[in-house]
Design a protein around this motif. Structure first.
Motif, PDB file in Angstrom:
ATOM      1  N   LYS A  65      20.454 -43.985 -20.414  1.00 42.64           N
ATOM      2  CA  LYS A  65      19.043 -43.693 -20.692  1.00 42.64           C
ATOM      3  C   LYS A  65      18.149 -44.441 -19.722  1.00 42.64           C
ATOM      4  O   LYS A  65      18.460 -45.538 -19.291  1.00 42.64           O
ATOM      5  N   ARG A  66      17.028 -43.834 -19.476  1.00 46.57           N
ATOM      6  CA  ARG A  66      16.051 -44.470 -18.605  1.00 46.57           C
ATOM      7  C   ARG A  66      15.293 -45.543 -19.394  1.00 46.57           C
ATOM      8  O   ARG A  66      15.062 -45.410 -20.596  1.00 46.57           O
ATOM      9  N   PRO A  67      14.848 -46.610 -18.773  1.00 46.97           N
ATOM     10  CA  PRO A  67      14.048 -47.658 -19.474  1.00 46.97           C
ATOM     11  C   PRO A  67      12.764 -47.056 -20.043  1.00 46.97           C
ATOM     12  O   PRO A  67      12.209 -46.114 -19.493  1.00 46.97           O
ATOM     13  N   GLU A  68      12.368 -47.615 -21.171  1.00 49.54           N
ATOM     14  CA  GLU A  68      11.156 -47.107 -21.843  1.00 49.54           C
ATOM     15  C   GLU A  68       9.934 -47.277 -20.973  1.00 49.54           C
ATOM     16  O   GLU A  68       9.059 -46.416 -20.928  1.00 49.54           O
ATOM     17  N   ARG A  69       9.868 -48.412 -20.269  1.00 50.34           N
ATOM     18  CA  ARG A  69       8.735 -48.640 -19.381  1.00 50.34           C
ATOM     19  C   ARG A  69       8.654 -47.605 -18.288  1.00 50.34           C
ATOM     20  O   ARG A  69       7.592 -47.151 -17.901  1.00 50.34           O
ATOM     21  N   SER A  70       9.886 -47.170 -17.785  1.00 44.51           N
ATOM     22  CA  SER A  70       9.927 -46.145 -16.743  1.00 44.51           C
ATOM     23  C   SER A  70       9.434 -44.811 -17.254  1.00 44.51           C
ATOM     24  O   SER A  70       8.800 -44.045 -16.547  1.00 44.51           O
ATOM     25  N   LEU A  71       9.741 -44.520 -18.532  1.00 40.32           N
ATOM     26  CA  LEU A  71       9.312 -43.246 -19.109  1.00 40.32           C
ATOM     27  C   LEU A  71       7.802 -43.199 -19.307  1.00 40.32           C
ATOM     28  O   LEU A  71       7.173 -42.151 -19.136  1.00 40.32           O
ATOM     29  N   THR A  72       7.175 -44.350 -19.721  1.00 38.16           N
ATOM     30  CA  THR A  72       5.723 -44.385 -19.973  1.00 38.16           C
ATOM     31  C   THR A  72       4.929 -44.539 -18.707  1.00 38.16           C
ATOM     32  O   THR A  72       3.732 -44.252 -18.673  1.00 38.16           O
ATOM     33  N   LYS A 119       3.585 -55.944 -17.123  1.00 36.11           N
ATOM     34  CA  LYS A 119       2.706 -56.739 -18.004  1.00 36.11           C
ATOM     35  C   LYS A 119       2.095 -55.869 -19.091  1.00 36.11           C
ATOM     36  O   LYS A 119       2.011 -56.263 -20.253  1.00 36.11           O
ATOM     37  N   GLN A 120       1.645 -54.668 -18.675  1.00 34.64           N
ATOM     38  CA  GLN A 120       1.058 -53.750 -19.673  1.00 34.64           C
ATOM     39  C   GLN A 120       2.083 -53.365 -20.723  1.00 34.64           C
ATOM     40  O   GLN A 120       1.792 -53.293 -21.927  1.00 34.64           O
ATOM     41  N   PHE A 121       3.311 -53.097 -20.273  1.00 39.26           N
ATOM     42  CA  PHE A 121       4.375 -52.707 -21.198  1.00 39.26           C
ATOM     43  C   PHE A 121       4.694 -53.852 -22.172  1.00 39.26           C
ATOM     44  O   PHE A 121       4.878 -53.651 -23.373  1.00 39.26           O
ATOM     45  N   ALA A 122       4.748 -55.091 -21.627  1.00 34.99           N
ATOM     46  CA  ALA A 122       5.058 -56.260 -22.480  1.00 34.99           C
ATOM     47  C   ALA A 122       3.961 -56.483 -23.517  1.00 34.99           C
ATOM     48  O   ALA A 122       4.241 -56.764 -24.700  1.00 34.99           O
ATOM     49  N   LEU A 123       2.681 -56.339 -23.052  1.00 38.64           N
ATOM     50  CA  LEU A 123       1.562 -56.514 -23.968  1.00 38.64           C
ATOM     51  C   LEU A 123       1.553 -55.451 -25.044  1.00 38.64           C
ATOM     52  O   LEU A 123       1.353 -55.731 -26.242  1.00 38.64           O
ATOM     53  N   ARG A 124       1.829 -54.225 -24.614  1.00 38.68           N
ATOM     54  CA  ARG A 124       1.873 -53.106 -25.565  1.00 38.68           C
ATOM     55  C   ARG A 124       2.989 -53.281 -26.565  1.00 38.68           C
ATOM     56  O   ARG A 124       2.838 -53.012 -27.765  1.00 38.68           O
TER      57      ARG A 124
END
Length: 236
Positions: free
Chosen positions: A191-198, A203-208
């Motif tokens: 599976k592709r990383p969630e951050r890659s999909l969004t 930093k934005q992904f970690a904060l979210r």
């Protein structure tokens, strides 16, 4: 004393026997001349007179002379037995050696003969040149055909070697196919990383993700606080 008739007969027989152009007929009644076909009664005086005559000498000269030496330019006439025909000059000649020899030595005959020989020489040279060209063409075709055959054989040999190199053992092929299938399945399950999909930054992904975690914690604590009064009531 011998009789005159008996002496004449023996002398005639000796003459006929010695002369190559004379012979007796089968019945012995006449003397025949081979070259001219003339026939005479068997009398010594008449036979001698004919042999010494100008007519026989001329005829004998004709028949004994070799006219074939002038061929192919001078040949026997087709319709006149006692004449010859010259192909070079178109002249009809009597079958007399002196006249034929005179014609052959003439300027007209010699020029016609020279022209005929030159024509024949040119024709022969042209034929030889044509034959040489045809021979050269055939040789080139044969060489090209041989070269084409050698090239095809070489290409076939190279192709066979390449096919042999590419060919693998049955076990190795199956193993490689299995490995390929396993890799394909693993690649499909990855599976592709969630951050890659969004498409978010790190930093934005970690904060979210932190915010989502806080919201889930708050949602989990609220039901517990709501249950406490109900439990307290039950205890009372």
């Amino acid at each position: 004393k011998e009789k005159p008739g008996e002496n004449e007969q023996s002398t005639l027989e000796a003459l006929v026997k010695a002369h190559e152009d004379l012979e007796f007929k089968a019945d012995g009644t006449k003397v025949c001349v081979k070259s001219t076909g003339h026939e005479m009664v068997p009398r010594l005086q008449q036979v001698r007179g004919y042999l010494n005559g100008a007519k026989y000498k001329k005829s004998r000269e004709w028949y004994s002379f070799d006219f074939t030496q002038f061929e192919p330019h001078i040949v026997p006439h087709k319709t006149q037995n006692k004449f010859l025909f010259c192909h070079l000059t178109g002249t009809v000649l009597p079958m007399e050696p002196k006249k034929v020899q005179s014609h052959v030595g003439s300027k007209r005959f010699q020029e016609a003969k020279k022209a005929s020989e030159e024509k024949a020489s040119k024709k022969s040279a042209k034929k030889e040149k044509r034959d040489a060209i045809l021979k050269d063409i055939r040789a080139k075709k044969a060489a090209a055909k041989a070269a084409a055959g050698g090239g095809e054989a070489g290409a076939a040999a190279k192709k066979g070697k390449a096919d042999k190199k590419r060919k693998r053992p049955d076990g190795a092929g199956k193993d490689a196919a299995k490995d390929g299938e396993g890799k394909g399945d693993a690649a499909g399950k990855k599976k592709r990383p969630e951050r890659s999909l969004t498409g978010q930054r790190k930093k934005q992904f970690a904060l979210r993700k932190k915010q989502k975690g806080g919201e889930k914690a708050a949602e989990g604590a609220a039901p517990k606080e709501a249950k406490r009064p109900a439990k307290a009531k039950a205890e009372a």
